[in-house]
Write a protein that holds these residues in place. Structure first.
Motif, PDB file in Angstrom:
ATOM      1  N   SER A  96      -4.340   3.419   3.323  1.00 30.32           N
ATOM      2  CA  SER A  96      -5.329   3.414   2.049  1.00 30.32           C
ATOM      3  C   SER A  96      -5.806   4.825   2.342  1.00 30.32           C
ATOM      4  CB  SER A  96      -5.759   1.811   1.833  1.00 30.32           C
ATOM      5  OG  SER A  96      -7.488   2.424   2.158  1.00 30.32           O
ATOM      6  N   ALA A  97      -7.174   4.931   1.355  1.00 27.62           N
ATOM      7  CA  ALA A  97      -7.959   5.813   1.165  1.00 27.62           C
ATOM      8  C   ALA A  97      -8.655   5.381   3.043  1.00 27.62           C
ATOM      9  CB  ALA A  97      -8.561   6.386  -0.069  1.00 27.62           C
TER      10      ALA A  97
ATOM     11  N   CYS B 260     -13.155   7.411  -3.236  1.00 25.08           N
ATOM     12  CA  CYS B 260     -12.541   6.549  -3.479  1.00 25.08           C
ATOM     13  C   CYS B 260     -12.282   5.032  -3.425  1.00 25.08           C
ATOM     14  CB  CYS B 260     -11.570   7.117  -2.277  1.00 25.08           C
ATOM     15  SG  CYS B 260     -10.540   9.060  -2.462  1.00 25.08           S
TER      16      CYS B 260
ATOM     17  N   LEU C 256       0.696  -1.513   0.119  1.00 23.21           N
ATOM     18  CA  LEU C 256      -0.320  -0.235   0.213  1.00 23.21           C
ATOM     19  C   LEU C 256       1.229   1.507   0.306  1.00 23.21           C
ATOM     20  CD1 LEU C 256      -3.048  -0.640   2.011  1.00 23.21           C
ATOM     21  CD2 LEU C 256      -2.908  -0.387  -0.616  1.00 23.21           C
TER      22      LEU C 256
ATOM     23  N   LEU D 154       2.916   7.928   4.391  1.00 21.18           N
ATOM     24  CA  LEU D 154       2.815   6.833   3.325  1.00 21.18           C
ATOM     25  C   LEU D 154       3.956   6.702   3.383  1.00 21.18           C
ATOM     26  CD1 LEU D 154      -0.186   7.665   0.353  1.00 21.18           C
ATOM     27  CD2 LEU D 154       0.212   5.804   1.874  1.00 21.18           C
TER      28      LEU D 154
ATOM     29  N   PRO E   5      -9.137  -0.343  -1.714  1.00 19.73           N
ATOM     30  CA  PRO E   5      -8.072  -1.633  -2.975  1.00 19.73           C
ATOM     31  C   PRO E   5      -8.389  -2.586  -2.067  1.00 19.73           C
ATOM     32  CG  PRO E   5      -7.028  -0.499  -0.749  1.00 19.73           C
ATOM     33  CD  PRO E   5      -8.245  -0.171  -0.968  1.00 19.73           C
TER      34      PRO E   5
ATOM     35  N   SER F 156      -6.469  -2.368   5.942  1.00 16.75           N
ATOM     36  CA  SER F 156      -6.235  -0.866   5.306  1.00 16.75           C
ATOM     37  C   SER F 156      -5.102   0.709   5.309  1.00 16.75           C
ATOM     38  CB  SER F 156      -7.984  -1.026   4.589  1.00 16.75           C
ATOM     39  OG  SER F 156      -8.663  -0.275   5.054  1.00 16.75           O
TER      40      SER F 156
ATOM     41  N   ASP G 115       1.306   1.746  -3.792  1.00 19.32           N
ATOM     42  CA  ASP G 115      -0.049   1.979  -4.527  1.00 19.32           C
ATOM     43  C   ASP G 115      -0.976   2.648  -3.621  1.00 19.32           C
ATOM     44  OD1 ASP G 115       1.760  -0.602  -5.514  1.00 19.32           O
ATOM     45  OD2 ASP G 115      -0.061  -2.435  -4.783  1.00 19.32           O
ATOM     46  N   THR G 116      -1.101   3.419  -3.212  1.00 20.73           N
ATOM     47  CA  THR G 116      -1.659   4.270  -2.707  1.00 20.73           C
ATOM     48  C   THR G 116      -1.335   5.951  -3.329  1.00 20.73           C
ATOM     49  OG1 THR G 116      -2.300   2.910  -0.587  1.00 20.73           O
ATOM     50  CG2 THR G 116      -3.165   5.755  -0.765  1.00 20.73           C
TER      51      THR G 116
END
Length: 429
Positions: A192-193, A178, A52, A210, A181, A189, A55-56
């Protein structure tokens, strides 16, 4: 990040683990590390969680909250859909984040009555879009906003999967949204968002969160003696095998109290399978030295105590005093006192033959909380592999969900029938 497991070694406590045992365990850690790395690379279900930080997309999150300048953000979610957001917002010192993560009517009424609904951003989070508690609360929030003369469609952002009722609602009303994922269970998670959107809406530095997660990713190596995350996961596993079936998780910072709640879900839901797994117990230092430490020092010999703190923190001086018995406090600081309490507790546990582990981050800021979240996820995944359980599923939770839905008329579920079979042996006056 630093993990010190010296007080969990057999040289310090007869309930501890020997260096020789850890050396042998390290061979398994190396093999599991290869498995984890392959899972990350292929974005396999669950292992994708550890991808993440890369990837985020923070820009997607910022676009979803663009145009809002809320006085408050109300996250409507439960479990992994809210605990990560609570943790990050608190660690960043952001005021104005609230969560509706329960369906207690009294609490919901009070919270909605206190919020400035006209300047509140409602953040609805559910991967499936069918979570009963979340959807029920969201309907209540919609009604409250309607009654207050607020157009809820102008004050709502949705985080959900690619399909489901929430996605359909977002499309119908053109709500900013959003995506949750793919391949990431809710409790994994946070990076992530799901965990970052409220902080972004309140002006938090989500990019640095992040970055902290990326630092945690870089710190994963094939040896528990070189990776803080693996050190913690492996030692916790080894101690459980020696009877430490409870993990008392004790942060020494008020702003890390939500992190202890997040950790409790991560540990319990991931590892509690097949009659195995540690039971997480939440505490707060130094407060719970006066309520739980007696148990940890002198209760059942079934615990690992995990002590967590930032090495650097803001401070507040303690004024001088003419009271002789308190003169040792005057001229010091609350930070000095809290650190003394931390180290005294650590020593007192060791003296009582109670294994304990120290986890430290440099400071409680965006990078620090990102690294801490990532490391505990990696530790949990390693632990699950060592334990040989299905880390990323939660079948026992799903049973209860089906039973509740059946009781509410949401379908025909045999689990609901079990409720009628309850044995009643009550005493009433």
């Amino acid at each position: 990040m630093n993990v010190d497991f010296g007080n969990a070694l057999a040289t310090e406590t007869n309930r501890g683990v020997s260096e020789d045992s850890l050396e042998r365990l390290d061979e398994r850690v190396a093999r599991i590390h290869e498995r984890i790395e392959a899972g990350i690379e292929d974005r396999e279900f669950g292992y994708a969680s550890l991808a993440l930080p890369a990837d985020t997309d923070p820009e997607e999150i910022r676009e979803a909250v663009a145009g809002f300048d809320p006085d408050a953000v109300l996250t409507v979610g439960i479990g992994g859909s809210s605990l990560g957001a609570d943790t990050i917002s608190a660690a960043l010192g952001l005021e104005g984040h609230y969560s509706l993560d329960n369906v207690d009517p009294a609490h919901t009424k009070r919270l909605l009555a206190d919020l400035p609904l006209e300047s509140t951003l409602v953040n609805v989070v559910s991967k499936s879009g069918t979570t009963a508690e979340t959807l029920a609360n969201f309907l209540v929030v919609q009604e409250a906003m309607d009654e207050a003369g607020v157009d809820w469609t102008e004050r709502t952002v949705v985080t959900t999967g690619e399909e489901g009722p929430l996605r359909e609602l977002a499309d119908e009303h053109d709500l900013p949204s959003c995506s949750v994922p793919d391949g990431v269970p809710g409790r994994f998670s946070a990076l992530s968002a799901v965990g970052l959107l409220p902080a972004a809406a309140l002006g938090g530095d989500i990019e640095s969160v992040l970055d902290g997660g990326a630092a945690g990713r870089e710190a994963l190596t094939p040896s528990l003696f070189e990776s803080p995350a693996y050190a913690y996961g492996a030692v916790a596993y080894a101690l459980e095998q020696r009877g430490a079936t409870t993990n008392a998780f004790v942060p020494y910072a008020e702003d890390l109290e939500p992190f202890a709640e997040w950790f409790a879900q991560l540990w319990a839901e991931s590892l509690g399978k097949d009659g195995l797994g540690q039971t997480p117990a939440r505490a707060l230092g130094a407060t719970d030295q006066h309520s739980q430490l007696q148990l940890y020092r002198a209760g059942r010999a079934d615990k690992l105590v995990t002590l967590v703190r930032p090495r650097e923190r803001s401070d507040l001086a303690i004024p001088e005093t003419d009271i002789k018995e308190l003169s040792y406090l005057g001229g010091g600081s609350l930070g000095d006192l809290l650190d003394a309490e931390f180290e005294a507790t650590e020593a007192s546990l060791a003296a009582a033959d109670q294994p304990n582990v120290r986890i430290e981050i440099d400071r409680l800021d965006a990078e620090g909380v990102g690294e801490l979240l990532y490391a505990m996820e990696a530790a949990c995944i390693l632990y699950g592999e060592l334990l040989d359980v299905s880390t990323f599923t939660q079948p026992a939770v799903e049973w209860g969900k089906r039973a509740a839905r059946g009781l509410l008329g949401g379908g025909d579920f045999e689990e609901a029938d079990a409720v009628e079979d309850k044995t009643v042996r009550s005493v009433e006056k």
